[in-house]
Each structure stands twice: as C-alpha cells, then as structure tokens.
Write a protein that holds these residues in place. Structure first.
Motif, short mmCIF file in Angstrom:
data_model
loop_
_atom_site.label_atom_id
_atom_site.label_comp_id
_atom_site.label_asym_id
_atom_site.label_seq_id
_atom_site.Cartn_x
_atom_site.Cartn_y
_atom_site.Cartn_z
N ALA A 13 -8.50 1.82 -6.66
CA ALA A 13 -7.53 0.80 -6.25
C ALA A 13 -6.63 0.45 -7.43
O ALA A 13 -7.10 0.27 -8.55
N THR A 14 -5.33 0.36 -7.18
CA THR A 14 -4.38 0.14 -8.27
C THR A 14 -3.87 -1.29 -8.36
O THR A 14 -3.26 -1.67 -9.36
N THR A 15 -4.12 -2.11 -7.33
CA THR A 15 -3.72 -3.51 -7.37
C THR A 15 -4.86 -4.37 -6.82
O THR A 15 -5.71 -3.88 -6.06
N VAL A 16 -4.84 -5.64 -7.17
CA VAL A 16 -5.86 -6.57 -6.67
C VAL A 16 -5.77 -6.67 -5.15
O VAL A 16 -6.79 -6.69 -4.45
N GLU A 17 -4.54 -6.73 -4.63
CA GLU A 17 -4.34 -6.85 -3.18
C GLU A 17 -4.94 -5.65 -2.44
O GLU A 17 -5.61 -5.80 -1.42
N ASP A 18 -4.70 -4.45 -2.97
CA ASP A 18 -5.23 -3.24 -2.36
C ASP A 18 -6.76 -3.25 -2.40
O ASP A 18 -7.42 -2.89 -1.43
N LEU A 19 -7.31 -3.67 -3.52
CA LEU A 19 -8.77 -3.72 -3.67
C LEU A 19 -9.39 -4.70 -2.67
O LEU A 19 -10.43 -4.40 -2.06
N ILE A 20 -8.77 -5.86 -2.49
CA ILE A 20 -9.31 -6.85 -1.55
C ILE A 20 -9.31 -6.29 -0.14
O ILE A 20 -10.26 -6.49 0.63
N GLU A 21 -8.25 -5.58 0.24
CA GLU A 21 -8.19 -4.97 1.57
C GLU A 21 -9.31 -3.95 1.75
O GLU A 21 -9.96 -3.89 2.79
N LYS A 22 -9.55 -3.13 0.71
CA LYS A 22 -10.63 -2.14 0.78
C LYS A 22 -11.99 -2.84 0.84
O LYS A 22 -12.91 -2.41 1.53
N GLY A 23 -12.11 -3.95 0.10
CA GLY A 23 -13.38 -4.66 0.05
C GLY A 23 -13.79 -5.24 1.39
O GLY A 23 -14.99 -5.41 1.66
N LYS A 24 -12.83 -5.51 2.25
CA LYS A 24 -13.13 -6.05 3.58
C LYS A 24 -13.90 -5.04 4.43
O LYS A 24 -14.54 -5.42 5.41
N GLN A 25 -13.84 -3.76 4.06
CA GLN A 25 -14.50 -2.72 4.84
C GLN A 25 -15.97 -2.55 4.48
O GLN A 25 -16.71 -1.85 5.18
N ILE A 26 -16.40 -3.15 3.37
CA ILE A 26 -17.77 -2.95 2.90
C ILE A 26 -18.79 -3.32 3.97
O ILE A 26 -19.76 -2.59 4.21
N GLU A 27 -18.58 -4.47 4.63
CA GLU A 27 -19.56 -4.95 5.61
C GLU A 27 -19.74 -4.00 6.78
O GLU A 27 -20.85 -3.85 7.31
#
Length: 206
Positions: free
Chosen positions: A156-170
């Motif tokens: 992930a190259t930005t915080v915003e992109d990382l947060i969006e990806k993190g939502k998929q963990i669950e």
C-alpha cells in the motif's frame, strides 16, 4: 550537515543494472532486487561506512512469520528512515525453515524498501519490468485471496489505500490467528506510511 548534490541525485535516479532484477523465487509474478546491488548503490551515493542500520524485532507470529523494524541513517546528510518488514523463510512447516534466515532476509528487504523511498530501484517498484500481476502464469496455482490481500497491504502506498485494504481483513481471513497476523502487518505498514508522509503516529488503526 552536508547537502545532497545534483550528482548524488542523478546517481540515485540511475536505474539498477538489468542483472540486479530477478524473478521472485516463490511469487513468480513479482520482481526481486538482488540486495547486494542496493548496498553497492548506497555506498556509491553516500560512501562506504557513511550509513548505518539498526534492526529491532516487532513480532514473531503466524506460521513463523517475523516482523522487524529497521532504522536507516546517514548522519552526514541528516537522513533518517524507518521501515517495517517481514519474512517467513518458507513458513515454519518447511523443512528448510530457518528463523535466523527469516530475520536476515526481513532486514535486507527493509533496506531495499528504504532505498526505494530515497529513489534507488524505484522503477522496479513501479513494476516497469516483465513481472507483475498481469503475468501470473495461468497454468500454475493462482494466489489465494489471503495472498493477494497480504501483498496489497504490504505494498500500500498511501494511508487511505491501506485503510481500504484493511477493511477486507475480517472477511478474507479465515481464522483468528490469521486475522491477528494481518492486523499486525497492517498496523506496522500504517505507522510506516505515516512517517513517510511526515506524520509521527504510533497508534494502531486495525
């Protein structure tokens, strides 16, 4: 403290030699930079013995995966970077698993990542090469949803992109230990990205 010269900047931007780029040994759809070429370029730009690294363990968790924090400094030019990286050395179930190697490769990969922040090997990280997701051999085993999500979090190259990806963990992860591991990786990347963006946040986001 000295200033970076135009000549140094040009050397930083200079593409690494073709022989420094190889196909990733396990993820054949990705590229890999031979670490010695990054070390050589750092020495060329800043000078031998002019830069230092310090490695600290963050976690030793899921399936033998370890996460380390590497600090890179060039005191002469006031350069300071931190990066979190990981390695599994083939997972703990592998007959060739070696925890020492996992720490060694995690440190090496973190240095390569930090070098990309400076601009060394940046073309490789932009995937200007023959490997990439679009070149995954269709006749071979495709990466799992977990593999794809982990790569997306790691790169992930930005915080915003990382947060969006993190939502998929669950939804993507299937066990609690796997979810915990992915959150640890995401939180490490979150801190890393905030520092790159000039923020100094240590709170966890996942």
């Amino acid at each position: 403290m000295e200033s970076i010269t135009d000549q140094m900047i040009e050397l930083i931007k200079k593409p690494l030699p073709p022989e420094s780029i190889t196909q990733h040994p396990t993820k054949t759809y990705l590229s890999s930079i031979k670490a010695i070429y990054v070390t050589e370029r750092l020495n060329e730009v800043f000078g031998i013995w002019a830069w230092t690294i310090k490695t600290n363990e963050i976690t030793n968790a899921w399936k033998g995966m370890i996460v380390v924090k590497v600090i890179f400094e060039v005191p002469r030019y006031g350069i300071y970077y931190e990066s979190f990286w990981w390695n599994d050395n083939g997972w703990e179930s592998s007959k060739n698993f070696d925890l020492w190697d996992a720490y060694k490769w995690a440190t090496t990969d973190a240095i390569t990542k930090i070098a990309s922040y400076i601009g060394i090997g940046i073309d490789v990280f932009k995937w200007k090469n023959k490997w990439g997701w679009d070149n995954i051999p269709k006749t071979k085993v495709q990466p799992t949803k977990q593999d794809i999500l982990l790569e997306a979090i790691k790169w992930a190259t930005t915080v915003e992109d990382l947060i969006e990806k993190g939502k998929q963990i669950e939804t993507v992860c299937t066990t609690n230990s796997q979810k915990t591991f992915f959150r640890n990786i995401a939180n490490s990347r979150y801190i890393d990205l905030n520092k790159v963006e000039g923020k100094d946040l240590s709170k966890q986001a996942f």
